[in-house]
Design an enzyme around this catalytic site. Structure first.
Site, PDB file in Angstrom:
ATOM      1  N   GLY A  37     -15.223 -51.522  -6.205  1.00  0.00           N
ATOM      2  CA  GLY A  37     -14.408 -52.253  -7.162  1.00  0.00           C
ATOM      3  C   GLY A  37     -15.084 -52.261  -8.517  1.00  0.00           C
ATOM      4  O   GLY A  37     -15.732 -51.283  -8.912  1.00  0.00           O
ATOM      5  N   CYS A  38     -14.955 -53.352  -9.229  1.00  0.00           N
ATOM      6  CA  CYS A  38     -15.540 -53.476 -10.571  1.00  0.00           C
ATOM      7  C   CYS A  38     -17.027 -53.151 -10.564  1.00  0.00           C
ATOM      8  O   CYS A  38     -17.808 -53.802  -9.872  1.00  0.00           O
ATOM      9  CB  CYS A  38     -15.323 -54.894 -11.095  1.00  0.00           C
ATOM     10  SG  CYS A  38     -16.202 -55.251 -12.623  1.00  0.00           S
ATOM     11  N   PHE A  39     -17.427 -52.154 -11.356  1.00  0.00           N
ATOM     12  CA  PHE A  39     -18.842 -51.761 -11.318  1.00  0.00           C
ATOM     13  C   PHE A  39     -19.766 -52.800 -11.926  1.00  0.00           C
ATOM     14  O   PHE A  39     -20.958 -52.811 -11.630  1.00  0.00           O
ATOM     15  CB  PHE A  39     -19.087 -50.375 -11.908  1.00  0.00           C
ATOM     16  CG  PHE A  39     -18.451 -50.049 -13.237  1.00  0.00           C
ATOM     17  CD1 PHE A  39     -18.139 -51.005 -14.184  1.00  0.00           C
ATOM     18  CD2 PHE A  39     -18.173 -48.713 -13.536  1.00  0.00           C
ATOM     19  CE1 PHE A  39     -17.582 -50.669 -15.406  1.00  0.00           C
ATOM     20  CE2 PHE A  39     -17.611 -48.350 -14.759  1.00  0.00           C
ATOM     21  CZ  PHE A  39     -17.316 -49.341 -15.703  1.00  0.00           C
ATOM     22  N   CYS A  98     -19.776 -55.866 -11.116  1.00  0.00           N
ATOM     23  CA  CYS A  98     -20.150 -56.703  -9.971  1.00  0.00           C
ATOM     24  C   CYS A  98     -21.077 -55.964  -9.023  1.00  0.00           C
ATOM     25  O   CYS A  98     -22.050 -56.539  -8.515  1.00  0.00           O
ATOM     26  CB  CYS A  98     -18.902 -57.157  -9.225  1.00  0.00           C
ATOM     27  SG  CYS A  98     -17.794 -58.200 -10.203  1.00  0.00           S
TER      28      CYS A  98
END
Length: 208
Positions: free
Chosen positions: A38-40, A42
């Site tokens: 997902g969001c890099f 994070c």
């Protein structure tokens, strides 16, 4: 033994010692592991606190466009995932340990993305660079399938690695450069709540 002979032996020992030292340094070169979660921002945050991890770089991989931009990738038209490349010292932390940890930082049951981020760029995957990494990733997946505390199927793919393209500089270490915005994003996206609901804990919290 002549002085010259003794000198030659001493010089030879120094050269041999120097060679051995160089070899040891070369063999201790950092290892790398590439994953999508997902969001890099994070994923970078989740891995940078682990002892033995020396660097984590946000980027793009898996697609068909050279040197993609964030705007291009987020459109979903390049085929790229948001990924991180994790550099680690395998004398301090093993690939197996990092692989097992990875699962408990994501929702591996979502085929459409991660948490509030949906679309192909935000899907989960592990990218192997050789057969050794492939075997480790597959063993880790098999272990998780046998022990997971939920009934849903795991849909995370294990794929051959392609070229890694570092993301724009403003994405790197975003969670430290923009800690308030990052904290709000992570909270509002429900990442930790979903991870805890799946796994019973938020693995990354022990490192922060």
């Amino acid at each position: 033994m002549t002085i010259q002979h003794r000198f030659n032996l001493t010089l030879g020992a120094v050269l041999l010692t120097g060679t051995a030292t160089f070899s040891q340094v070369a063999s201790a070169a950092p290892q790398t592991m590439m994953v999508a979660g997902g969001c890099f921002w994070c994923v970078e945050s989740d891995f940078e606190g682990i002892e033995g991890v020396t660097d984590v770089v946000s980027g793009y991989s898996g697609g068909h466009t050279d040197n993609p931009t964030y705007k291009q990738v987020s459109s979903g038209k390049t085929g790229h995932f948001e990924v991180v490349e994790i550099q680690f010292d395998d004398e301090k932390v093993s690939l197996q340990t990092l692989s097992d940890y990875y699962w408990k930082t994501i929702d591996p049951t979502d085929p459409n993305g991660q948490f509030c981020d949906k679309g192909a760029p935000y899907k989960t995957a592990m990218f192997y660079k050789d057969e050794t990494q492939k075997a480790v990733f597959e063993a880790s997946l098999a272990k998780v399938n046998n022990t997971k505390p939920f009934s849903a199927d795991i849909v995370t793919e294990i794929l051959p690695a392609k070229t890694f393209y570092p993301a724009e500089e403003y994405h790197q270490s975003y969670y430290t450069k923009n800690s308030i915005r990052y904290g709000f994003y992570r909270l509002s996206c429900g990442r930790d709540d979903r991870i805890e609901a799946l796994w019973g804990e938020v693995a990354s919290k022990q490192y922060h």
